[in-house]
Design a protein around this motif. Sequence first.
Motif, PDB file in Angstrom:
ATOM      1  N   SER A 123      21.628 -13.305  30.457  1.00  0.00           N
ATOM      2  CA  SER A 123      22.104 -13.818  29.178  1.00  0.00           C
ATOM      3  C   SER A 123      22.337 -12.675  28.200  1.00  0.00           C
ATOM      4  O   SER A 123      23.381 -12.600  27.543  1.00  0.00           O
ATOM      5  N   ARG A 124      21.367 -11.804  28.080  1.00  0.00           N
ATOM      6  CA  ARG A 124      21.474 -10.663  27.167  1.00  0.00           C
ATOM      7  C   ARG A 124      22.664  -9.783  27.519  1.00  0.00           C
ATOM      8  O   ARG A 124      23.451  -9.405  26.665  1.00  0.00           O
ATOM      9  N   ARG A 125      22.836  -9.520  28.797  1.00  0.00           N
ATOM     10  CA  ARG A 125      23.891  -8.602  29.241  1.00  0.00           C
ATOM     11  C   ARG A 125      25.276  -9.232  29.233  1.00  0.00           C
ATOM     12  O   ARG A 125      26.266  -8.537  29.084  1.00  0.00           O
ATOM     13  N   SER A 126      25.342 -10.548  29.389  1.00  0.00           N
ATOM     14  CA  SER A 126      26.658 -11.207  29.417  1.00  0.00           C
ATOM     15  C   SER A 126      27.084 -11.729  28.047  1.00  0.00           C
ATOM     16  O   SER A 126      28.261 -11.977  27.812  1.00  0.00           O
ATOM     17  N   GLY A 127      26.100 -11.929  27.150  1.00  0.00           N
ATOM     18  CA  GLY A 127      26.406 -12.485  25.843  1.00  0.00           C
ATOM     19  C   GLY A 127      26.492 -14.004  25.833  1.00  0.00           C
ATOM     20  O   GLY A 127      26.906 -14.597  24.841  1.00  0.00           O
ATOM     21  N   LEU A 128      26.099 -14.626  26.925  1.00  0.00           N
ATOM     22  CA  LEU A 128      26.119 -16.094  27.026  1.00  0.00           C
ATOM     23  C   LEU A 128      24.706 -16.641  26.949  1.00  0.00           C
ATOM     24  O   LEU A 128      23.775 -16.051  27.502  1.00  0.00           O
ATOM     25  N   PRO A 129      24.534 -17.798  26.307  1.00  0.00           N
ATOM     26  CA  PRO A 129      23.198 -18.397  26.281  1.00  0.00           C
ATOM     27  C   PRO A 129      22.786 -18.890  27.671  1.00  0.00           C
ATOM     28  O   PRO A 129      23.653 -19.258  28.483  1.00  0.00           O
ATOM     29  N   PRO A 130      21.490 -18.905  27.957  1.00  0.00           N
ATOM     30  CA  PRO A 130      21.026 -19.383  29.265  1.00  0.00           C
ATOM     31  C   PRO A 130      21.542 -20.778  29.614  1.00  0.00           C
ATOM     32  O   PRO A 130      21.862 -21.045  30.771  1.00  0.00           O
ATOM     33  N   LYS A 131      21.637 -21.658  28.621  1.00  0.00           N
ATOM     34  CA  LYS A 131      22.121 -23.015  28.875  1.00  0.00           C
ATOM     35  C   LYS A 131      23.549 -22.989  29.430  1.00  0.00           C
ATOM     36  O   LYS A 131      23.885 -23.731  30.358  1.00  0.00           O
ATOM     37  N   THR A 132      24.401 -22.115  28.886  1.00  0.00           N
ATOM     38  CA  THR A 132      25.779 -21.984  29.372  1.00  0.00           C
ATOM     39  C   THR A 132      25.790 -21.417  30.781  1.00  0.00           C
ATOM     40  O   THR A 132      26.551 -21.874  31.638  1.00  0.00           O
ATOM     41  N   ILE A 133      24.934 -20.446  31.033  1.00  0.00           N
ATOM     42  CA  ILE A 133      24.856 -19.848  32.365  1.00  0.00           C
ATOM     43  C   ILE A 133      24.437 -20.910  33.382  1.00  0.00           C
ATOM     44  O   ILE A 133      25.024 -21.008  34.471  1.00  0.00           O
ATOM     45  N   ARG A 134      23.456 -21.729  33.030  1.00  0.00           N
ATOM     46  CA  ARG A 134      23.036 -22.804  33.936  1.00  0.00           C
ATOM     47  C   ARG A 134      24.173 -23.799  34.170  1.00  0.00           C
ATOM     48  O   ARG A 134      24.370 -24.282  35.286  1.00  0.00           O
ATOM     49  N   TYR A 135      24.919 -24.105  33.107  1.00  0.00           N
ATOM     50  CA  TYR A 135      26.066 -25.010  33.253  1.00  0.00           C
ATOM     51  C   TYR A 135      27.101 -24.403  34.201  1.00  0.00           C
ATOM     52  O   TYR A 135      27.606 -25.091  35.097  1.00  0.00           O
ATOM     53  N   TYR A 136      27.401 -23.133  34.026  1.00  0.00           N
ATOM     54  CA  TYR A 136      28.370 -22.475  34.919  1.00  0.00           C
ATOM     55  C   TYR A 136      27.882 -22.501  36.361  1.00  0.00           C
ATOM     56  O   TYR A 136      28.672 -22.625  37.289  1.00  0.00           O
ATOM     57  N   GLU A 137      26.587 -22.402  36.548  1.00  0.00           N
ATOM     58  CA  GLU A 137      26.037 -22.518  37.899  1.00  0.00           C
ATOM     59  C   GLU A 137      26.198 -23.954  38.410  1.00  0.00           C
ATOM     60  O   GLU A 137      26.616 -24.175  39.550  1.00  0.00           O
ATOM     61  N   ASP A 138      25.910 -24.932  37.555  1.00  0.00           N
ATOM     62  CA  ASP A 138      26.025 -26.341  37.949  1.00  0.00           C
ATOM     63  C   ASP A 138      27.444 -26.707  38.390  1.00  0.00           C
ATOM     64  O   ASP A 138      27.621 -27.520  39.298  1.00  0.00           O
ATOM     65  N   ARG A 187      16.218 -17.911  39.838  1.00  0.00           N
ATOM     66  CA  ARG A 187      17.541 -17.312  39.934  1.00  0.00           C
ATOM     67  C   ARG A 187      17.394 -15.793  39.868  1.00  0.00           C
ATOM     68  O   ARG A 187      16.613 -15.274  39.071  1.00  0.00           O
ATOM     69  N   ASP A 188      18.214 -15.119  40.655  1.00  0.00           N
ATOM     70  CA  ASP A 188      18.191 -13.656  40.680  1.00  0.00           C
ATOM     71  C   ASP A 188      19.632 -13.168  40.518  1.00  0.00           C
ATOM     72  O   ASP A 188      20.394 -13.130  41.480  1.00  0.00           O
ATOM     73  N   TYR A 189      20.004 -12.837  39.275  1.00  0.00           N
ATOM     74  CA  TYR A 189      21.373 -12.433  38.963  1.00  0.00           C
ATOM     75  C   TYR A 189      21.581 -10.960  39.268  1.00  0.00           C
ATOM     76  O   TYR A 189      20.720 -10.125  38.995  1.00  0.00           O
ATOM     77  N   GLY A 190      22.731 -10.670  39.828  1.00  0.00           N
ATOM     78  CA  GLY A 190      23.102  -9.293  40.110  1.00  0.00           C
ATOM     79  C   GLY A 190      24.195  -8.828  39.168  1.00  0.00           C
ATOM     80  O   GLY A 190      24.682  -9.580  38.312  1.00  0.00           O
ATOM     81  N   GLU A 191      24.590  -7.580  39.329  1.00  0.00           N
ATOM     82  CA  GLU A 191      25.647  -7.002  38.495  1.00  0.00           C
ATOM     83  C   GLU A 191      26.944  -7.797  38.604  1.00  0.00           C
ATOM     84  O   GLU A 191      27.642  -8.009  37.611  1.00  0.00           O
ATOM     85  N   ARG A 192      27.267  -8.226  39.811  1.00  0.00           N
ATOM     86  CA  ARG A 192      28.501  -9.002  39.992  1.00  0.00           C
ATOM     87  C   ARG A 192      28.429 -10.310  39.216  1.00  0.00           C
ATOM     88  O   ARG A 192      29.407 -10.727  38.603  1.00  0.00           O
ATOM     89  N   ASP A 193      27.275 -10.963  39.215  1.00  0.00           N
ATOM     90  CA  ASP A 193      27.113 -12.205  38.460  1.00  0.00           C
ATOM     91  C   ASP A 193      27.344 -11.972  36.968  1.00  0.00           C
ATOM     92  O   ASP A 193      28.017 -12.759  36.311  1.00  0.00           O
TER      93      ASP A 193
END
Length: 139
Positions: free
Chosen positions: A7-22, A36-42
Motif C-alpha cells: 500500500s505504501r509503495r503503490s499509493g493505494l489503500p489496502p482496501k483497494t488492493i484487496r478489491y483488485y485481488e478479489d 499475502r506476500d506482494y512482490g515488486e511486480r505486484d
Amino acid sequence: MNIGEASRRSGLPPKTIRYYEDVGLVRPARAANGYRDYGERDVHVLRFLQRSRSLGFSIDEARKLLALYGGEGSQRDEVRRLASRRLIEIDRKIEELQTLKRSLASLTQDCEKGRGPDCPILDEISGERIRLPTRLTGV
C-alpha cells in the motif's frame, strides 16, 4: 512484503488492493502462514492500475490495458482505441457539466433577483413551479 508495505509503495489503500485481488487484477503469492506476500511486480501492477484509474479508465478497461501492457505494435492500436473512447467520454462529461453549470448559474441568478419566499432553485429541484401556501411552509 505485506499489504501495508505494498500500500505504501503503490499509493493505494489496502482496501483497494484487496478489491483488485478479489476481481483478479493482482494475484500476490501466499506465505506459509496464508498472508499475502506482494512482490515488486505486484507493486508495479498496482501502480499501473492506480494510474490507469486516475486517467478515468474503468476496471474492465484497466484490465484490458494491463493485458496489453508490454505487447507488440498491433496492441498499440487497441490501446489507442481505448484511449480514444475515453477521450470521447470525457468530452461528453465536460459538456454535461457545462450544461449543468449554466443551469445552476441561471437558477442562482434568478434566486438573487427574486423577492419574496419563492426559491427558484428549490422549485426546480422539486420539479414543480407552484407556490405552497405560507401556512404550510412557515414562511
